[in-house]
Design a protein around this motif. Structure first.
Motif, PDB file in Angstrom:
ATOM      1  N   GLU A  39      61.315  62.587  29.377  1.00 50.26           N
ATOM      2  CA  GLU A  39      60.867  62.522  30.772  1.00 50.26           C
ATOM      3  C   GLU A  39      61.491  61.342  31.526  1.00 50.26           C
ATOM      4  N   THR A  40      61.766  61.567  32.814  1.00 50.21           N
ATOM      5  CA  THR A  40      62.231  60.502  33.694  1.00 50.21           C
ATOM      6  C   THR A  40      61.026  59.677  34.134  1.00 50.21           C
ATOM      7  N   VAL A  41      61.201  58.366  34.198  1.00 48.80           N
ATOM      8  CA  VAL A  41      60.144  57.473  34.688  1.00 48.80           C
ATOM      9  C   VAL A  41      60.510  57.058  36.104  1.00 48.80           C
ATOM     10  N   GLU A  42      59.560  57.213  37.020  1.00 51.91           N
ATOM     11  CA  GLU A  42      59.810  56.899  38.430  1.00 51.91           C
ATOM     12  C   GLU A  42      58.894  55.802  38.923  1.00 51.91           C
ATOM     13  N   LEU A  43      59.425  55.024  39.855  1.00 50.53           N
ATOM     14  CA  LEU A  43      58.659  53.980  40.528  1.00 50.53           C
ATOM     15  C   LEU A  43      58.378  54.449  41.952  1.00 50.53           C
ATOM     16  N   HIS A  44      57.132  54.279  42.385  1.00 51.04           N
ATOM     17  CA  HIS A  44      56.737  54.641  43.747  1.00 51.04           C
ATOM     18  C   HIS A  44      56.099  53.408  44.389  1.00 51.04           C
ATOM     19  N   VAL A  45      56.683  52.948  45.488  1.00 53.08           N
ATOM     20  CA  VAL A  45      56.196  51.739  46.155  1.00 53.08           C
ATOM     21  C   VAL A  45      55.813  52.067  47.593  1.00 53.08           C
ATOM     22  N   ARG A  46      54.544  51.840  47.929  1.00 55.56           N
ATOM     23  CA  ARG A  46      54.093  52.033  49.321  1.00 55.56           C
ATOM     24  C   ARG A  46      54.193  50.693  50.043  1.00 55.56           C
ATOM     25  N   LEU A  47      54.910  50.700  51.175  1.00 57.00           N
ATOM     26  CA  LEU A  47      55.152  49.458  51.906  1.00 57.00           C
ATOM     27  C   LEU A  47      54.403  49.416  53.239  1.00 57.00           C
ATOM     28  N   GLY A  48      54.087  48.215  53.657  1.00 56.57           N
ATOM     29  CA  GLY A  48      53.386  48.012  54.925  1.00 56.57           C
ATOM     30  C   GLY A  48      54.360  47.854  56.076  1.00 56.57           C
ATOM     31  N   VAL A  49      55.213  48.843  56.260  1.00 53.96           N
ATOM     32  CA  VAL A  49      56.167  48.844  57.368  1.00 53.96           C
ATOM     33  C   VAL A  49      56.057  50.179  58.101  1.00 53.96           C
ATOM     34  N   ILE A 170      57.069  55.208  51.825  1.00 51.00           N
ATOM     35  CA  ILE A 170      57.070  55.079  50.361  1.00 51.00           C
ATOM     36  C   ILE A 170      58.510  55.159  49.848  1.00 51.00           C
ATOM     37  N   ILE A 171      58.807  54.315  48.861  1.00 48.89           N
ATOM     38  CA  ILE A 171      60.084  54.381  48.156  1.00 48.89           C
ATOM     39  C   ILE A 171      59.850  55.075  46.824  1.00 48.89           C
ATOM     40  N   HIS A 172      60.636  56.099  46.521  1.00 46.06           N
ATOM     41  CA  HIS A 172      60.576  56.796  45.224  1.00 46.06           C
ATOM     42  C   HIS A 172      61.923  56.577  44.543  1.00 46.06           C
ATOM     43  N   CYS A 173      61.912  56.081  43.312  1.00 44.92           N
ATOM     44  CA  CYS A 173      63.195  55.802  42.665  1.00 44.92           C
ATOM     45  C   CYS A 173      63.060  55.874  41.144  1.00 44.92           C
ATOM     46  N   PRO A 174      64.004  56.528  40.460  1.00 40.60           N
ATOM     47  CA  PRO A 174      63.950  56.574  38.996  1.00 40.60           C
ATOM     48  C   PRO A 174      64.309  55.210  38.399  1.00 40.60           C
ATOM     49  N   ILE A 175      63.645  54.846  37.305  1.00 42.15           N
ATOM     50  CA  ILE A 175      63.974  53.578  36.638  1.00 42.15           C
ATOM     51  C   ILE A 175      64.326  53.786  35.163  1.00 42.15           C
ATOM     52  N   GLY A 176      64.544  55.045  34.761  1.00 44.51           N
ATOM     53  CA  GLY A 176      64.960  55.290  33.383  1.00 44.51           C
ATOM     54  C   GLY A 176      64.288  56.497  32.767  1.00 44.51           C
ATOM     55  N   LYS A 177      64.340  56.544  31.442  1.00 40.22           N
ATOM     56  CA  LYS A 177      63.767  57.647  30.672  1.00 40.22           C
ATOM     57  C   LYS A 177      62.703  57.130  29.710  1.00 40.22           C
ATOM     58  N   LYS A 178      61.818  58.022  29.285  1.00 38.07           N
ATOM     59  CA  LYS A 178      60.784  57.658  28.306  1.00 38.07           C
ATOM     60  C   LYS A 178      61.409  57.009  27.067  1.00 38.07           C
ATOM     61  N   SER A 179      62.556  57.536  26.646  1.00 36.09           N
ATOM     62  CA  SER A 179      63.207  57.059  25.418  1.00 36.09           C
ATOM     63  C   SER A 179      63.696  55.615  25.519  1.00 36.09           C
ATOM     64  N   PHE A 180      63.739  55.054  26.736  1.00 37.39           N
ATOM     65  CA  PHE A 180      64.163  53.663  26.895  1.00 37.39           C
ATOM     66  C   PHE A 180      63.204  52.697  26.190  1.00 37.39           C
ATOM     67  N   GLY A 181      61.904  53.086  26.157  1.00 38.11           N
ATOM     68  CA  GLY A 181      60.901  52.158  25.631  1.00 38.11           C
ATOM     69  C   GLY A 181      60.459  51.181  26.708  1.00 38.11           C
ATOM     70  N   LYS A 182      59.347  50.491  26.471  1.00 39.24           N
ATOM     71  CA  LYS A 182      58.746  49.701  27.545  1.00 39.24           C
ATOM     72  C   LYS A 182      59.571  48.471  27.936  1.00 39.24           C
ATOM     73  N   GLU A 183      60.311  47.868  26.988  1.00 41.02           N
ATOM     74  CA  GLU A 183      61.081  46.665  27.338  1.00 41.02           C
ATOM     75  C   GLU A 183      62.192  46.973  28.339  1.00 41.02           C
ATOM     76  N   LYS A 184      62.982  48.011  28.066  1.00 42.96           N
ATOM     77  CA  LYS A 184      64.075  48.365  28.974  1.00 42.96           C
ATOM     78  C   LYS A 184      63.543  48.877  30.315  1.00 42.96           C
ATOM     79  N   LEU A 185      62.456  49.640  30.269  1.00 42.55           N
ATOM     80  CA  LEU A 185      61.850  50.127  31.512  1.00 42.55           C
ATOM     81  C   LEU A 185      61.338  48.954  32.339  1.00 42.55           C
TER      82      LEU A 185
END
Length: 229
Positions: A39-49, A170-185
């Motif tokens: 699975e792809t891991v995504e970051l979602h950031v809601r901004l006050g702009v 909102i910013i939506h952006c991939p930051i890697g894969k599940k297989s990366f493990g928590k340190e790389k993510l």
């Protein structure tokens, strides 16, 4: 709402109301990604702009420390020496007017990124209406309109991502894969959040970061403690 069995199990693994520190959140997103594929891991950031205001846009690019885990196909629209440089740098497709014609006549989109040189923007502009809605239109701000096509290709292949505000701030952006493990993510997460924080518009007022969530393709959203970022 009725959830699937695996999703329901994932919901039990953490507290939906809690804000987790980055490392803990990445551990949870890995543990709750239970699909049979990576699975792809995504970051979602809601901004006050206000995304409707030109002076409150948030947009940029960066090469993630550990890449995205996805191999991207690159189309370069260039001529002469730049076309030769693109081919040598590992572009998947290289051409000029014939590539534009192929996209127009065959509805061909077997690529993830389009890179071009400034002198070819007039040619690329002919297909702006089809590239734009797909997020494929080359842009100087994202480094995809450049004379240094070799550098642009290497950055894309190394894991360059573009982050930009959507209409709901909102910013939506991939930051890697599940297989990366928590340190790389975590490393990728921190690099992207640093970039978003530095991109704060001067016109932004009040609280800039409203909420931060990480999620896998099929997993639940996990809230991150953004006060510590």
């Amino acid at each position: 709402m009725k959830y699937g069995k695996k999703y329901a199990e994932s919901l039990k693994a953490y507290d939906r109301s809690k804000l987790y520190d980055v490392d803990e959140a990445m551990g949870l997103v890995v543990d709750t990604a239970k699909a049979k594929f990576d699975e792809t891991v995504e970051l979602h950031v809601r901004l006050g702009v206000d995304p409707r205001q030109a002076d409150q846009q948030v947009r940029g690019v960066l090469v993630l420390p550990n890449g995205t885990g996805k191999s991207k196909k690159v189309l370069v629209i260039a001529k002469g020496e730049r076309a030769d440089a693109a081919a040598a740098a590992g572009a998947d497709y290289v051409g000029a007017e014939e590539m534009v014609a192929k996209i127009q006549s065959e509805n061909w989109f077997d690529f993830d990124v389009v890179i071009t040189t400034p002198d070819m923007m007039g040619v690329v502009g002919r297909i702006g209406k089809v590239l734009g809605p797909k997020g494929l239109m080359p842009n100087p701000k994202s480094g995809t309109v450049t004379m240094d096509v070799a550098k642009a290709i290497s950055e894309v292949k190394a894991g360059k991502v573009e982050y930009r505000l959507d209409k709901t701030a909102i910013i939506h952006c991939p930051i890697g894969k599940k297989s990366f493990g928590k340190e790389k993510l975590s490393e990728n997460f921190n690099a992207l959040m640093d970039a978003v924080v530095k991109a704060k518009p001067a016109a932004a007022k009040g609280q800039y970061i409203k909420s931060v969530t990480v999620t896998s393709t099929m997993g639940p959203g996990i809230k991150v403690n953004y006060a510590k970022l």
